[in-house]
Design a protein around this motif. Structure first.
Motif, PDB file in Angstrom:
ATOM      1  N   THR A  53       4.119   3.164   8.979  1.00  0.00           N
ATOM      2  CA  THR A  53       3.830   4.472   8.391  1.00  0.00           C
ATOM      3  C   THR A  53       2.720   4.331   7.369  1.00  0.00           C
ATOM      4  OG1 THR A  53       6.104   5.261   8.692  1.00  0.00           O
ATOM      5  CG2 THR A  53       4.764   6.419   7.076  1.00  0.00           C
ATOM      6  N   HIS A  54       1.719   5.177   7.501  1.00  0.00           N
ATOM      7  CA  HIS A  54       0.630   5.256   6.523  1.00  0.00           C
ATOM      8  C   HIS A  54       0.753   6.578   5.765  1.00  0.00           C
ATOM      9  CE1 HIS A  54      -1.018   2.247   9.303  1.00  0.00           C
ATOM     10  NE2 HIS A  54      -1.867   1.901   8.352  1.00  0.00           N
ATOM     11  N   ILE A  55       0.540   6.526   4.459  1.00  0.00           N
ATOM     12  CA  ILE A  55       0.465   7.743   3.649  1.00  0.00           C
ATOM     13  C   ILE A  55      -0.908   7.748   3.010  1.00  0.00           C
ATOM     14  CG2 ILE A  55       1.498   9.058   1.765  1.00  0.00           C
ATOM     15  CD1 ILE A  55       4.100   7.536   2.278  1.00  0.00           C
ATOM     16  N   GLY A  56      -1.774   8.582   3.557  1.00  0.00           N
ATOM     17  CA  GLY A  56      -3.166   8.545   3.138  1.00  0.00           C
ATOM     18  C   GLY A  56      -3.759   7.184   3.483  1.00  0.00           C
ATOM     19  N   ALA A  57      -4.340   6.551   2.493  1.00  0.00           N
ATOM     20  CA  ALA A  57      -4.965   5.246   2.713  1.00  0.00           C
ATOM     21  C   ALA A  57      -3.974   4.097   2.585  1.00  0.00           C
ATOM     22  CB  ALA A  57      -6.102   5.048   1.708  1.00  0.00           C
ATOM     23  N   TYR A  58      -2.718   4.417   2.265  1.00  0.00           N
ATOM     24  CA  TYR A  58      -1.745   3.366   1.978  1.00  0.00           C
ATOM     25  C   TYR A  58      -0.865   3.071   3.192  1.00  0.00           C
ATOM     26  CZ  TYR A  58      -3.150   4.333  -2.812  1.00  0.00           C
ATOM     27  OH  TYR A  58      -3.890   4.500  -3.950  1.00  0.00           O
ATOM     28  N   HIS A  59      -0.740   1.802   3.501  1.00  0.00           N
ATOM     29  CA  HIS A  59       0.082   1.333   4.609  1.00  0.00           C
ATOM     30  C   HIS A  59       1.436   0.935   4.015  1.00  0.00           C
ATOM     31  CE1 HIS A  59       0.238  -1.432   8.441  1.00  0.00           C
ATOM     32  NE2 HIS A  59       1.225  -0.553   8.392  1.00  0.00           N
ATOM     33  N   ILE A  60       2.463   1.786   4.212  1.00  0.00           N
ATOM     34  CA  ILE A  60       3.734   1.613   3.508  1.00  0.00           C
ATOM     35  C   ILE A  60       4.742   0.816   4.336  1.00  0.00           C
ATOM     36  CG2 ILE A  60       5.592   2.778   2.285  1.00  0.00           C
ATOM     37  CD1 ILE A  60       2.814   3.246   1.081  1.00  0.00           C
TER      38      ILE A  60
END
Length: 241
Positions: A13-20
């Motif tokens: 899962t990515h939230i914006g530019a962040y790979h969580i």
């Protein structure tokens, strides 16, 4: 273990530019209570929100009853029999307890249309819901709001109940009430996935456990075995049960 009702297979899962989430593999056995543990920031809440379609999996499969639901919208996922209680509880503060319950009972247009037998069962689990039935939900204490949040989730029969930190900030007496309620739900065949930071709560309730670290499931197995392995607890959580 029982056959899994819910499975995550290689979920990113990515939230914006962040790979969580970095390839989460998770199995939630049917009819059991699975604890999802981990340090703050490990990806637990993101996992729950991805299951519910609130955040989209960028890769991998989310299967419920063998069906991949990763591409479904949140209302469609809920209609499959999945209820979600977020960490903030999602209470409508300006509405009464009754009105909050009615909104969750999608098959009822009026309070009199709600399943009376099921309501009485909920009142037995959480007497405060009945006591404050006509009171504004915003006036309830934190524990009473949590009881209302769980009551809304079960006002109609659900196959899977997903709850984010139900014991957070609650007094010990209310935590014991929650434990009794979840035990009753499990006895009725409800599958439960619970994120929790209270390790005593987790130990008393969990059948199976998955521990997250850095966006992955670092350990999965029986809760009883995890409870006995203090070295594993220290390594994954930084403390022991």
């Amino acid at each position: 273990m029982s056959k899994a009702l819910l499975e995550l297979d290689g979920v990113h899962t990515h939230i914006g530019a962040y790979h969580i989430l970095h390839g989460v593999d998770l199995a939630v056995p049917r009819g059991q209570l699975t604890m999802l543990l981990g340090r703050n920031g490990a990806g637990k809440t993101t996992t729950l929100r991805t299951i519910m379609g609130l955040w989209r999996a960028s890769q991998g499969a989310v299967r419920f009853g063998g069906r991949d639901i990763a591409a479904l919208r949140t209302p469609q996922i809920a209609e499959l029999g999945i209820a979600y209680v977020p960490e903030n509880m999602g209470i409508f503060s300006d509405l009464t307890v009754r009105e909050n319950m009615l909104l969750a009972a999608r098959g009822a247009r009026h309070a009199r249309d709600m399943d009376e037998q099921r309501l009485q069962w909920i009142f037995q689990l959480f007497p405060a819901v009945q006591k404050f039935w006509n009171h504004p939900a915003g006036k309830l204490s934190g524990g009473q709001k949590q009881m209302l949040a769980v009551s809304r989730a079960i006002v109609e029969p659900r196959e899977l109940l997903i709850i984010d930190e139900p014991s957070k900030g609650l007094a010990p007496a209310i935590i014991n009430n929650m434990i009794d309620a979840f035990g009753e739900l499990k006895a009725r065949g409800v599958t439960i996935l619970l994120v929790e930071q209270n390790l005593s709560f987790a130990q008393r309730l969990g059948d199976t456990v998955a521990v997250m670290d850095n966006g992955r499931v670092a350990h999965a197995g029986r809760m009883a075995e995890f409870s006995e392995d203090t070295q594993l607890q220290q390594r994954l959580l930084g403390l022991a049960l």
